[in-house]
Write a protein that holds these residues in place. Structure first.
Motif, short mmCIF file in Angstrom:
data_model
loop_
_atom_site.label_atom_id
_atom_site.label_comp_id
_atom_site.label_asym_id
_atom_site.label_seq_id
_atom_site.Cartn_x
_atom_site.Cartn_y
_atom_site.Cartn_z
N HIS A 1 0.86 -1.04 -0.09
CA HIS A 1 -0.16 -0.04 0.16
C HIS A 1 0.94 1.22 0.09
O HIS A 1 1.93 1.25 0.59
N ASP A 2 0.42 2.18 -0.69
CA ASP A 2 1.10 3.57 -0.67
C ASP A 2 0.73 4.20 0.83
O ASP A 2 -0.39 4.14 1.44
N LEU A 3 2.13 4.55 1.48
CA LEU A 3 1.92 4.98 2.72
C LEU A 3 1.29 6.55 2.72
O LEU A 3 1.52 7.25 1.62
N PRO A 4 1.01 7.22 3.62
CA PRO A 4 0.35 8.40 3.84
C PRO A 4 1.40 9.47 3.58
O PRO A 4 1.08 10.91 3.54
N TRP A 5 2.91 9.39 3.46
CA TRP A 5 3.74 10.39 3.47
C TRP A 5 4.23 10.36 1.88
O TRP A 5 4.41 9.24 1.29
N LYS A 6 4.88 11.51 1.49
CA LYS A 6 5.31 11.67 0.41
C LYS A 6 6.92 12.36 0.41
O LYS A 6 7.14 13.03 1.37
N LEU A 7 7.97 11.97 -0.32
CA LEU A 7 9.29 12.46 -0.28
C LEU A 7 9.57 13.00 -1.53
O LEU A 7 9.26 12.28 -2.77
N ALA A 8 9.56 14.28 -1.76
CA ALA A 8 10.15 14.86 -2.90
C ALA A 8 8.72 14.79 -3.97
O ALA A 8 8.82 14.61 -5.21
N ASP A 9 7.53 14.97 -3.29
CA ASP A 9 6.36 14.50 -4.05
C ASP A 9 6.17 13.21 -4.82
O ASP A 9 5.26 13.19 -5.53
N LYS A 10 6.72 12.40 -4.13
CA LYS A 10 6.59 11.01 -4.77
C LYS A 10 6.17 10.00 -3.47
O LYS A 10 6.84 10.17 -2.63
N PRO A 11 5.33 9.14 -4.06
CA PRO A 11 4.72 8.39 -3.03
C PRO A 11 5.71 7.28 -2.37
O PRO A 11 6.75 6.92 -3.05
N ILE A 12 5.65 6.99 -1.04
CA ILE A 12 6.51 5.82 -0.62
C ILE A 12 5.56 4.64 -0.35
O ILE A 12 4.58 4.76 0.22
N ARG A 13 5.80 3.49 -1.04
CA ARG A 13 5.04 2.30 -0.83
C ARG A 13 5.75 1.19 0.08
O ARG A 13 6.79 1.08 0.20
N GLY A 14 4.76 0.72 0.73
CA GLY A 14 5.27 -0.24 1.75
C GLY A 14 4.70 -1.61 1.39
O GLY A 14 3.65 -1.66 0.86
N VAL A 15 5.55 -2.48 1.53
CA VAL A 15 5.15 -3.89 1.35
C VAL A 15 5.66 -4.82 2.36
O VAL A 15 6.62 -4.70 2.96
N LEU A 16 4.71 -5.73 2.93
CA LEU A 16 5.05 -6.64 4.18
C LEU A 16 4.62 -8.09 3.42
O LEU A 16 3.73 -8.17 2.92
N GLY A 17 5.59 -8.81 3.58
CA GLY A 17 5.42 -10.06 3.29
C GLY A 17 5.62 -11.07 4.19
O GLY A 17 6.45 -11.02 5.12
N TYR A 18 4.87 -12.40 3.76
CA TYR A 18 5.15 -13.52 4.93
C TYR A 18 4.94 -14.79 4.09
O TYR A 18 4.31 -14.97 3.27
N GLY A 19 6.29 -15.47 4.36
CA GLY A 19 6.01 -17.00 3.77
C GLY A 19 6.06 -18.08 4.74
O GLY A 19 6.79 -17.99 5.84
N VAL A 20 5.51 -18.96 4.59
CA VAL A 20 5.30 -20.20 5.44
C VAL A 20 5.53 -21.79 4.57
O VAL A 20 4.97 -21.79 3.54
N SER A 21 6.54 -22.38 5.14
CA SER A 21 6.77 -23.72 4.44
C SER A 21 6.35 -24.84 5.40
O SER A 21 6.76 -24.82 6.61
N PHE A 22 5.85 -25.91 4.79
CA PHE A 22 5.45 -27.30 5.81
C PHE A 22 6.02 -28.14 4.77
O PHE A 22 5.67 -28.42 3.72
N VAL A 23 6.78 -29.15 5.30
CA VAL A 23 7.33 -30.22 4.67
C VAL A 23 6.87 -31.39 5.70
O VAL A 23 7.44 -31.84 6.71
N GLY A 24 6.14 -32.44 5.19
CA GLY A 24 5.75 -33.60 5.83
C GLY A 24 6.69 -34.57 6.19
O GLY A 24 7.76 -34.49 5.60
N LYS A 25 6.40 -35.65 6.71
CA LYS A 25 7.36 -36.78 6.76
C LYS A 25 7.81 -37.37 5.60
O LYS A 25 6.82 -37.57 4.72
N ARG A 26 9.14 -37.64 5.53
CA ARG A 26 9.54 -38.18 4.58
C ARG A 26 10.00 -39.83 4.89
O ARG A 26 10.68 -40.02 5.73
N PRO A 27 9.84 -40.64 4.14
CA PRO A 27 9.94 -42.11 4.30
C PRO A 27 11.70 -42.36 3.91
O PRO A 27 11.96 -41.78 3.08
#
Length: 132
Positions: free
Chosen positions: A24-50
């Protein structure tokens, strides 16, 4: 050929991965250009391996996260891998080995593994030059 119930060594019964990002674009601008924030989350699950000799591996559950800010051609980010500090066995193997440490070799299989990476935090700064 119908499924006969045989397991393939080292192939997990279930693998799940999710990568989610909110931006999302943040409510602040720097030199009249928007600052965009990105929040990411990743999750991995690997089950049992024979494993050979009737053994199975442990389950793997690992989470990653990132926070990035974009402005003009610049990107500033903090990236965390294995953010909960899980201690896990990335690769597990079960086999007979003999390193000639005893007069009589043993035929008992031993478990060996490669450790998964620890928690790591990275600070990134990037600039995108050129473009169309």
């Amino acid at each position: 050929q119908p499924y006969c119930g045989l397991l393939v060594p080292y192939v997990p019964d279930l693998v799940l991965r999710s990568d989610t990002a909110f931006f999302h674009d943040l409510p602040w601008k720097l030199a009249d250009k928007p600052i965009r924030g990105v929040l990411g989350y990743g999750v991995s699950f690997v089950g049992k391996r024979p494993l050979p000799y009737g053994q199975t591996s442990d389950v793997i559950f690992v989470s990653d996260a990132s926070l990035r800010f974009y402005w003009s051609i610049f990107e500033l980010g903090v990236i965390g891998t294995n953010i909960f500090g899980s201690q896990y066995k990335l690769g597990e193997f079960n086999y007979v080995s003999d390193f000639h440490t005893a007069p009589e070799p043993t035929l008992v299989p031993e478990r060996a593994f490669t450790a998964g990476p620890p928690r790591m935090v990275f600070l990134t700064l990037a600039a995108t030059l050129g473009g169309t």
